[in-house]
Write an enzyme that holds these catalytic residues in place. Structure first.
Site, short mmCIF file in Angstrom:
data_model
loop_
_atom_site.label_atom_id
_atom_site.label_comp_id
_atom_site.label_asym_id
_atom_site.label_seq_id
_atom_site.Cartn_x
_atom_site.Cartn_y
_atom_site.Cartn_z
N ASN A 43 0.41 -1.28 -0.20
CA ASN A 43 0.01 -0.36 0.06
C ASN A 43 0.32 1.07 -0.39
O ASN A 43 0.62 2.36 -1.19
CB ASN A 43 -1.15 0.47 0.92
CG ASN A 43 -1.89 -1.33 1.36
OD1 ASN A 43 -2.17 -1.48 -0.14
ND2 ASN A 43 -2.86 -0.89 1.88
N SER A 138 2.27 -6.78 8.79
CA SER A 138 2.54 -8.09 10.31
C SER A 138 3.85 -8.55 9.90
O SER A 138 4.32 -9.16 8.58
CB SER A 138 1.14 -8.32 10.44
OG SER A 138 0.75 -9.06 9.48
N ASP A 254 -1.52 4.43 6.19
CA ASP A 254 -0.28 3.77 5.13
C ASP A 254 -0.81 4.78 4.10
O ASP A 254 1.15 5.30 3.56
CB ASP A 254 -1.11 2.46 4.09
CG ASP A 254 -0.29 1.05 4.51
OD1 ASP A 254 -0.22 0.80 5.63
OD2 ASP A 254 -1.49 -0.42 4.46
#
Length: 317
Positions: A43, A138, A254
Site C-alpha cells: 500500500n 505484520s 499507509d
C-alpha cells in the site's frame, strides 16, 4: 528524488464490496466488488507511485493467490520483486454496510513462512540502491521477530534510512535491537508497545522517550480522526486531521506514511513532509474501501496547512 524500497512480508489480495445490512445466517449479497493488492508495504508503494515517487515493492507471495497479487500489481504498474514462498498468499475481505456506513474487515493471519524463505529479502535490501527502505505490515507466522531489526542494520551500514510501520513483536524487537530513521505506530500500536493505555499527553511522552533513547530519529504517531503527532530531536509537532466526509478509513495510515516518505525522499523539510502525510491520510478516507489517496485530493487538502508550500507540492504531486 531518492529511490524508495518497500518490504511486505505478509501481503494480501484485498477484496472489498458493499452490502445493505450485515446479517447472520442469511446470505448477504455483495455489490460493487473491487480487488486490490494489499499489505502495508505494498500500500505504501501504491501511494508513492500515485504521487510520482520512485519506488519498488518487494513482497513474499505464493500459490494461486500469490500469482493473483502479482497480476494486480502489474495492472497498477508497480515496479516489484516477488519472492516466492510455499504457502498461499492470504485473501482479506472487507464490506461496507450502506445503512450505517460501517466497515467490516476480515483479515486472516496468512501463511507460515520459514526463515529460509525470507532470506532473499535480506539480500535484496543489501544490494538495492534505495536510500529509503520502508518495512510495513505484520510478520508472517514462524518468521523470527528480529527480521526487521536485521534489515534496519543492513540499511544503516549502507548509509540509508530505515522506516518501520509494524506492531507486536515486529515493532518491539526492532526498537530493542536496532535504530531506525522513522517509526510510525498508530496510537493503538504504541499502547501495545508500552503496555498500557495512552492519552495524547502520555503518547507524546512515550514518543519523546523513544527519540531521546536514540531508538528512532523520528516518531510519528497516527491517531485517526484526531490527527497525528511527530517527534524529532528538535521539535514536537501536532496536527489535526482536516475535516472531510469519511467514506472508509481503510488505508489512511499507509497513505500518511507513503506521502511523508515520498516528501522526505524528495528533499522536503520534515514539517512539510509531515503535513503532506496528514493531507494524504485525510485524502484516503474520502475514497471507498481499499482505494487509497488520490492526487487531486491531496492537492486540495495540503494547502489547509499553514505551512503549505505549493511549489514543492507541484514538484511531487
Amino acid at each position: 528524488m531518492s529511490s524508495i524500497l518497500t518490504i511486505t512480508l505478509n501481503p494480501t489480495v484485498d477484496l472489498f464490496g458493499e452490502v445493505g445490512v450485515v446479517r447472520p445466517i442469511r446470505k448477504v449479497r455483495v455489490s460493487n466488488q473491487r480487488y486490490a493488492p494489499g499489505g502495508g508495504g505494498i500500500n505504501v508503494a501504491r501511494v508513492i507511485d500515485t504521487i510520482g515517487g520512485e519506488v519498488e515493492a518487494v513482497f513474499l507471495a505464493g500459490g494461486p493467490t500469490g500469482s493473483w497479487l502479482d497480476t494486480l500489481l502489474a495492472r497498477d504498474g508497480i515496479r516489484r520483486q516477488m519472492v516466492p514462498i510455499s504457502g498461499d498468499t492470504r485473501v482479506a475481505f472487507a464490506v461496507q454496510e450502506s445503512g450505517s456506513g460501517f466497515d467490516y474487515r476480515f483479515v486472516p493471519n496468512g501463511p507460515a513462512v520459514s526463515n529460509e524463505e525470507v532470506k532473499p529479502c535480506l539480500e535484496i535490501v543489501r544490494r538495492h540502491p534505495a536510500e529509503y527502505v520502508v518495512a510495513s505490515g505484520s510478520l508472517p507466522e514462524k518468521v523470527t521477530p528480529d527480521i526487521y531489526a536485521k534489515m534496519a542494520k543492513i540499511v544503516a551500514e549502507k548509509g540509508g534510512r530505515f522506516v518501520l510501520d509494524s506492531s507486536g513483536d515486529g515493532l518491539r524487537v526492532t526498537l530493542e535491537e536496532s535504530r531506525v530513521f522513522l517509526v510510525k505506530p498508530s496510537l493503538g500500536e504504541l499502547e501495545q508497545f508500552v503496555g498500557h493505555e495512552l492519552d495524547e499527553q502520555s503518547a507524546r511522552e512515550a514518543a519523546v522517550s523513544l527519540v531521546k533513547r536514540g531508538v528512532a530519529e523520528m516518531v510519528a504517531v497516527t491517531m485517526g480522526a484526531h490527527g497525528a503527532l511527530l517527534v524529532t530531536a528538535e521539535d514536537v509537532l501536532r496536527m489535526p486531521t482536516p475535516r472531510v466526509k469519511v467514506r472508509s478509513a481503510i488505508g489512511a495510515g499507509d497513505s500518511f506514511l507513503g506521502a511523508m516518505v515520498s516528501a522526505l525522499a524528495g528533499g522536503w523539510a520534515v514539517k512539510g513532509a509531515f503535513h503532506l502525510g496528514i493531507a494524504a491520510g485525510a485524502a484516503a478516507v474520502l475514497t471507498p474501501g481499499t482505494e487509497l489517496c488520490r492526487r487531486e485530493d491531496i492537492r486540495s487538502l495540503y494547502p489547509m496547512s499553514p505551512d503549505a508550500d505549493t511549489e514543492l507540492l507541484a514538484g511531487l504531486v
